[in-house]
Design an enzyme around this catalytic site. Structure first.
Site, PDB file in Angstrom:
ATOM      1  CB  ILE A   9      -0.920  -0.007   1.236  1.00  0.00           C
ATOM      2  CG1 ILE A   9      -1.813  -1.245   1.225  1.00  0.00           C
ATOM      3  CG2 ILE A   9      -1.771   1.262   1.286  1.00  0.00           C
ATOM      4  CD1 ILE A   9      -2.534  -1.503   2.542  1.00  0.00           C
ATOM      5  N   GLY A  10       0.591   2.165  -0.920  1.00  0.00           N
ATOM      6  CA  GLY A  10       1.330   3.421  -0.965  1.00  0.00           C
ATOM      7  C   GLY A  10       2.571   3.412  -1.829  1.00  0.00           C
ATOM      8  CE  LYS A  13      -1.007  -1.494  -5.901  1.00  0.00           C
ATOM      9  NZ  LYS A  13      -0.685  -0.922  -4.572  1.00  0.00           N
ATOM     10  CE1 TYR A  43      -6.713   1.677   5.175  1.00  0.00           C
ATOM     11  CE2 TYR A  43      -8.211   1.103   3.398  1.00  0.00           C
ATOM     12  CZ  TYR A  43      -6.925   1.224   3.889  1.00  0.00           C
ATOM     13  OH  TYR A  43      -5.853   0.884   3.099  1.00  0.00           O
ATOM     14  CG  ASP A  82      -3.677  -0.268 -10.924  1.00  0.00           C
ATOM     15  OD1 ASP A  82      -4.505  -1.155 -11.225  1.00  0.00           O
ATOM     16  OD2 ASP A  82      -4.012   0.830 -10.439  1.00  0.00           O
ATOM     17  NE  ARG A  83      -4.032  -4.324  -5.665  1.00  0.00           N
ATOM     18  CZ  ARG A  83      -3.194  -4.381  -4.638  1.00  0.00           C
ATOM     19  NH1 ARG A  83      -2.479  -5.471  -4.434  1.00  0.00           N
ATOM     20  NH2 ARG A  83      -3.058  -3.355  -3.828  1.00  0.00           N
ATOM     21  CG  ASP A  88      -6.368  -9.991  -3.784  1.00  0.00           C
ATOM     22  OD1 ASP A  88      -5.479  -9.129  -3.749  1.00  0.00           O
ATOM     23  OD2 ASP A  88      -7.444  -9.833  -4.377  1.00  0.00           O
TER      24      ASP A  88
END
Length: 221
Positions: A9-10, A13, A43, A82-83, A88
């Protein structure tokens, strides 16, 4: 063949995907965050919404990857994404399960659905005459850099000021990515640690580094 970017994360990507697409002329595919109804809820309460988020991502990413393989076949071009769904379970679902945010029943349901979807993707890729091997590009910047970029992109639900638990979550995911990459063997893979695609020189350095690493594994885009 899908060229898949994996990163904590961050790591940036989407930014790297855009730069790589512009440098190579290959089409890019992005995972939208703004229209994800579960992510902000996750979150706020990861235990309540962890399973829902993983199932949401699973369905969406399978559809996205099918679309990528179709574009690849129709345009006779690789697609940069990008994913994907390949990390996962090993990272996000397992982290939720390990920390008690996803119970055994939920984890088993998710795992069975994932295994079925991976088989379907492999079959679909063969039906569309896509190449059998995708390429994984693992972006692995420093943890400090990922935190800086999380702050800079400004998604309210991601901010960790006065929330040490969320910062610890980012650290856990970061560490799991490093461990996962070492054991990843589903497709050819390369790792890029230092990169900057915000300047012309940075883009060229990134591209040169990419080409060097691709030659090391005898892989051509």
């Amino acid at each position: 063949m899908a060229i898949i970017l994996a990163a904590p994360i961050g790591a940036g990507k989407s930014t790297v995907t855009t730069a790589l697409s512009e440098m190579t002329g290959l089409p890019a595919a992005y995972e939208s965050v703004s229209d994800n109804p579960v992510l902000p809820l996750y979150y706020k309460d990861r235990k309540r919404y962890g399973f829902h988020l993983q199932m949401y991502f699973l369905e969406r990413r399978v559809n996205d990857m099918q679309a990528m393989y179709t574009v690849e076949t129709d345009a006779h071009q690789h697609v940069i994404s990008d994913r994907s769904i390949i990390e996962d379970k090993a990272i996000f679902a397992t982290q939720l399960h390990d920390t008690g945010m996803m119970n055994n029943v939920e984890f088993d349901i998710y795992t069975k659905n994932l295994e079925t979807d991976l088989k379907l993707l492999d079959s679909y890729k063969n039906l569309t005459n896509g190449t059998k091997e995708d390429l994984l590009i693992f972006l692995n910047p420093s943890f400090e850099r990922t935190l800086k970029q999380i702050v800079e992109r400004g998604r309210e639900f991601e901010q960790f000021d006065n929330n040490p638990e969320l910062k610890d979550y980012y650290q856990d995911i970061y560490n799991r990515y490093t461990d996962w990459y070492k054991e990843y063997h589903r497709t050819p893979k390369i790792e890029i640690k230092d990169y900057d695609v915000m300047t012309s020189k940075g883009r060229q350095d990134f591209y040169n580094q990419l080409q060097t690493k691709l030659k090391e594994i005898n892989f051509k885009l």
